[in-house]
Design a protein around this motif. Structure first.
Motif, mmCIF file in Angstrom:
data_model
loop_
_atom_site.group_PDB
_atom_site.id
_atom_site.type_symbol
_atom_site.label_atom_id
_atom_site.label_comp_id
_atom_site.label_asym_id
_atom_site.label_seq_id
_atom_site.Cartn_x
_atom_site.Cartn_y
_atom_site.Cartn_z
ATOM 1 N N ASP B 16 0.983 -1.532 -0.526
ATOM 2 C CA ASP B 16 0.098 -0.165 0.054
ATOM 3 C C ASP B 16 0.838 1.723 -0.169
ATOM 4 O O ASP B 16 0.496 2.485 -0.220
ATOM 5 C CB ASP B 16 -0.614 -0.213 0.861
ATOM 6 N N PHE B 17 2.078 1.140 0.711
ATOM 7 C CA PHE B 17 2.692 2.172 0.768
ATOM 8 C C PHE B 17 3.245 3.064 -1.113
ATOM 9 O O PHE B 17 3.566 3.800 -0.623
ATOM 10 C CB PHE B 17 3.583 2.003 1.583
ATOM 11 N N TRP B 18 3.773 2.075 -1.144
ATOM 12 C CA TRP B 18 4.073 1.736 -3.279
ATOM 13 C C TRP B 18 3.110 1.514 -3.991
ATOM 14 O O TRP B 18 2.895 0.608 -4.796
ATOM 15 C CB TRP B 18 5.926 1.547 -2.837
ATOM 16 N N LYS B 19 2.175 2.274 -3.926
ATOM 17 C CA LYS B 19 0.469 1.703 -4.111
ATOM 18 C C LYS B 19 1.129 1.349 -6.199
ATOM 19 O O LYS B 19 0.241 1.160 -6.758
ATOM 20 C CB LYS B 19 -0.182 3.167 -4.101
ATOM 21 N N LEU B 27 3.236 -9.451 -5.913
ATOM 22 C CA LEU B 27 4.267 -9.688 -6.611
ATOM 23 C C LEU B 27 5.756 -9.333 -7.372
ATOM 24 O O LEU B 27 6.343 -9.186 -7.481
ATOM 25 C CB LEU B 27 3.474 -10.643 -7.946
ATOM 26 N N ASN B 28 4.526 -7.536 -6.889
ATOM 27 C CA ASN B 28 5.757 -6.828 -8.036
ATOM 28 C C ASN B 28 7.049 -5.908 -6.455
ATOM 29 O O ASN B 28 7.236 -4.678 -6.577
ATOM 30 C CB ASN B 28 5.062 -4.810 -8.470
ATOM 31 N N VAL B 29 6.608 -6.162 -5.746
ATOM 32 C CA VAL B 29 7.444 -6.125 -4.235
ATOM 33 C C VAL B 29 8.956 -5.890 -4.869
ATOM 34 O O VAL B 29 9.264 -7.471 -4.539
ATOM 35 C CB VAL B 29 7.443 -6.418 -3.120
ATOM 36 N N MET B 55 12.422 -2.168 -0.663
ATOM 37 C CA MET B 55 12.562 -2.697 0.858
ATOM 38 C C MET B 55 13.926 -2.731 1.146
ATOM 39 O O MET B 55 14.391 -3.350 0.818
ATOM 40 C CB MET B 55 11.386 -4.419 1.020
ATOM 41 N N ILE B 56 14.478 -2.779 2.284
ATOM 42 C CA ILE B 56 16.125 -2.573 2.508
ATOM 43 C C ILE B 56 15.795 -3.764 3.168
ATOM 44 O O ILE B 56 15.547 -3.537 4.733
ATOM 45 C CB ILE B 56 16.929 -1.404 2.545
#
Lengths: 315, 514
Positions: B16-19, B27-29, B55-56
């Motif tokens: 949701d943060f990288w909507k 899947l696109n994270v 995401m780190i």
């Protein structure tokens, strides 16, 4: 609610054994015993053979405090009472007790057995500490301090007849616009539906404190300056004895007509009022507590999480 | 409970943060793994814009004393020389300005407290950067077979995180294992028993929870994972895989992906697995819930024991665990006579591990109560109500409540079903008579040879008013027999024959009055 009954014989105040005892040990919560162990329980003074009473209502079970060790078998008898009703979620362990029966439901105050000597397996030594029984209190599986549930217990007790556990609506110690924005506790209080009556009746309200004066509160005036409206009613109680300096205000209640107002002797838990049953009365009563005139937060005492006298700063 | 806490970005789901970037699909994270050293951190700054990670991930463990006079500090794990290692504090300061979600992997028990204290302190410190993106705290708390690392203690981890950083997503996983591909298939799935064990830690949490599951394990645990995602709590999944995962049957994974909202499952997959999911269809499949969350209200009492005793509600059915201290109250108002009401469902009994040979309380099972007044529930033990009981050993029973001066009514009616893990049931309440049909049902993959049905019924004194009774479902007996109600429904069945009688009798009454 929150306060336990007498556990042993004539020890009506549930006094602990002296501290420090002859060998320097103590029977208080989380202190070191003679054996060097730190025990999260308390030692209530109790002589061999004195009757033991159930401190809370609940289901009773036999329990071995020493886990069946043969050399300690003479003291290896105890009781576990799993609380029901107001004590739901609590369990009490008492040792060592010779039980007169080994299971079933007990009410608070029922005699369940007689005290044994906890140190009967020792030849000498610990026999000179005051005789006692050990009490441990569990809440949701964790040991908690039973001291103030046993002694000088300052919990307010049940407030509304239809709410045995003082279940609160909303946050504890919230402000409420309906009652001029004071801070306090919205204690749930549903109408009572009796079998033999047609319409539900208003529940009784029990005094949360011991008091000497009862008075009436009216919150609103109409445009003519007169107090009107069915829901415009409440009472206050000025405390005495243990509750000296306290004042309890209850909103959405009406004082019992036969008691009247003025200087009275009110015992804690006495039915002093009924909930209002107006058209728009909420299903709760609002409690405000003041100490020396100031509104104070005593959530633990109302919900019976801890019955210790609060330490208010000197104003 | 703090209201407004839901608004904090640290609680948000990464998807949701990288909507925009993820198009709402887990899947696109893109995850940057093992960013544990200065060079890795510098790489993060110089990433190509279009392919940047969202995401780190960093691993933190306790530094063995560099010199005896130094206090142990949490440091980042890196394969570099000792001198190049960075402390967790330094790392946090760097990643806090990168505007990416951060995932902190707790690698040991000792590191839990100091790291959370550092996080807590940096929240309170006005000079340190404010965390304004999702924060995930991860630890491998469950021991997997052939484990090569020690697990972090789950209760410490969960308790500490709840106290010190309640605004983060809490992620739980299984320890790393060696030779995963050689493992017996029965260890490659998540059983109901294991799932209930997980609930011990997460069911009381207010903060979002993520469960980190291996792809090939997920492929064999579709039912369990769907149940978990259906819980009335914020729960998400991270499916990960490496070269050792061999998925032969993709159907469960695809179904899992298609029947949940896309932002609930994150994927951190081996490239070959990712490719498969990218090409496969991801049209949503709508499966109707087998349990309606809004029709049933949970009433919970605390238990005096330390084990979890509660009812956990999920769209795939409620689970009753531990001591019988929780009830489900139907919010569907009971109909007026002559209508009937029906309560139907399927129960799956799951005795606790190691309890198979213990003498269990034979009255353990599901109880369905028909109560006159529900306001009276102030204890988990219900008295003086009609009770319909289905035991884990197949015993079924209908018992009347208190019978005062009514000698014409029987007190109970009993029956026995063959032994099975699952039973189906349907209770029909006609007001004056209650009927129970119960049968042996299929459980998971286990096929049943023959379905056996037993029906019992019991006449019951009718109420003064014309209402039928309220429905309450609860657990009874031993805390060692947990169960899952895979289906549970309460329906008012209107009786079509009867309105005529009412109409006719009204007409007759009117004629009589005239």
């Amino acid at each position: 609610l929150g306060c336990m009954k007498k556990v042993c014989g004539n020890n009506a105040k549930n006094d602990f054994r002296r501290c420090p005892d002859t060998d320097g040990s103590c029977g208080n919560y989380h202190t070191e015993r003679t054996s060097g162990e730190i025990i999260d329980g308390v030692d209530v003074r109790c002589h061999l053979g004195e009757p033991i009473y159930a401190p809370i209502e609940g289901e009773m079970y036999f329990w071995r405090p020493y886990g069946g060790k043969r050399e300690k078998s003479c003291a290896d008898q105890g009781v576990r009472i799993e609380g029901t009703g107001q004590w739901q979620g609590y369990a009490v362990h008492i040792s060592s007790v010779k039980l007169s029966f080994f299971g079933g439901h007990v009410e608070a105050g029922d005699e369940i057995g007689e005290a044994l000597n906890r140190y009967c397996f020792n030849d000498r030594g610990q026999n000179d500490v005051e005789p006692h029984v050990e009490i441990r209190l569990y809440k949701e599986g964790r040991l908690i301090d039973p001291t103030h549930h046993l002694q000088n217990c300052m919990c307010t007790g049940q407030i509304c007849e239809s709410n045995t556990r003082n279940v609160l609506l909303g946050d504890p110690f919230k402000t409420d616009k309906r009652y001029n924005g004071v801070r306090g506790w919205d204690v749930e209080c549903q109408m009572i539906d009796d079998d033999d009556e047609d319409s539900p009746r208003a529940p009784m309200i029990y005094s949360p404190i011991a008091g000497e004066i009862v008075g009436r509160i009216r919150l609103f005036t109409d445009s003519n300056g007169a107090y009107t409206g069915c829901d415009n009613d409440g009472i206050f109680i000025v405390g005495i004895d243990d509750w000296l300096g306290f004042e309890a205000r209850l909103y959405n209640v009406k004082a019992r007509a036969d008691i009247g107002f003025g200087r009275k002797r009110i015992i804690q838990g006495e039915p002093i009022a009924t909930r209002l049953a107006c058209e728009n009365s909420p299903d709760s009563v609002f409690v405000e507590i003041r100490f020396e005139g100031r509104v104070v937060n005593i959530t633990d005492i109302i919900t019976a999480a801890n019955c210790k006298t609060p330490n208010f700063p000197v104003f | 409970r703090d209201y407004g806490r839901e608004m904090r970005a640290t609680r948000m789901s990464v998807v949701d943060f990288w909507k925009n970037e993820t198009k709402g699909d887990g899947l696109n994270v893109r995850v940057a793994h093992g960013v544990n050293s200065w060079p890795d951190l510098v790489d993060q700054l110089h990433e190509p814009f279009l392919n940047k990670s969202m995401m780190i991930e960093g691993d933190v463990f306790m530094q063995a004393h560099r010199r005896p006079r130094h206090r142990a500090v949490p440091v980042m794990k890196a394969d570099t020389k000792l001198a190049d290692r960075i402390t967790f504090k330094e790392w946090l300061r760097e990643v806090a300005t990168m505007n990416k979600a951060i995932k902190i992997n707790f690698r040991s028990n000792e590191v839990v407290r100091p790291v959370l204290q550092d996080l807590y302190a940096s929240q309170a410190d006005p000079t340190s950067p404010v965390l304004q993106y999702p924060v995930i705290l991860h630890a491998n708390v469950f021991r997997s077979p052939r484990s090569v690392e020690t697990e972090v203690d789950p209760s410490t981890f969960v308790e500490k995180a709840k106290d010190l950083f309640p605004d983060a997503t809490l992620s739980l996983g299984w320890t790393k294992q060696s030779n995963f591909s050689h493992l017996h298939p029965k260890f490659k799935k998540l059983s109901w028993r294991q799932l209930f064990h997980i609930l011990e830690y997460i069911s009381r949490l207010d903060q979002p929870v993520m469960l980190s599951v291996r792809l090939s394990v997920a492929a064999h645990s579709k039912e369990q994972l769907l149940w978990l995602l259906g819980m009335d709590q914020s729960i998400s999944l991270l499916l990960w895989s490496d070269a050792e995962d061999h998925v032969t049957n993709w159907t469960p994974i695809v179904e899992l992906r298609r029947s949940t909202t896309k932002n609930r499952i994150l994927y951190d997959l081996d490239p070959k697995h990712r490719k498969f999911l990218q090409t496969d269809s991801n049209e949503p499949i709508a499966t109707p819930p087998t349990f309606s969350l809004q029709d049933w209200q949970a009433v919970e009492f605390s238990s005096s024991g330390s084990q979890l005793s509660t009812v956990v509600r999920s769209e795939k059915g409620p689970a009753f665990l531990g001591e019988p201290t929780a009830l489900l109250l139907s919010k569907i108002p009971p109909p007026n006579f002559p209508s009937e009401q029906k309560i139907s469902g399927k129960v799956h009994f799951l005795p606790k591990k190691g309890m198979e040979n213990v003498d269990l309380d034979e009255n353990s099972g599901v109880s369905i109560y028909l109560m006159d007044k529900v306001q009276d529930i102030d204890s988990p033990k219900i008295k003086n109500s009609l009770e319909v009981f289905i035991g884990f050993d197949g015993k079924i029973k209908i018992t009347n409540g208190q019978l005062k001066n009514l000698p014409y009514y029987e007190t109970k009616s009993v029956g026995q079903l063959p032994d099975s893990d699952c039973y189906g049931f349907e209770v029909t309440d006609m007001g004056w008579r209650v009927k129970l049909d119960a049968w042996t049902a299929e459980c998971g993959n286990q096929k049943l040879r023959k379905r056996r049905t037993v029906s019992i019924e019991l006449d019951t004194p009718f109420q003064k008013n014309r209402h039928l009774r309220n429905v309450v479902v609860s657990k009874k007996g031993d805390s060692a027999v947990d169960f899952l109600l895979e289906e549970l429904q309460h329906k008012n069945a209107y009786n079509y024959r009867n309105p005529w009688i009412t109409v006719v009798s009204t007409i007759l009454l009117m004629i009589y009055l005239l």
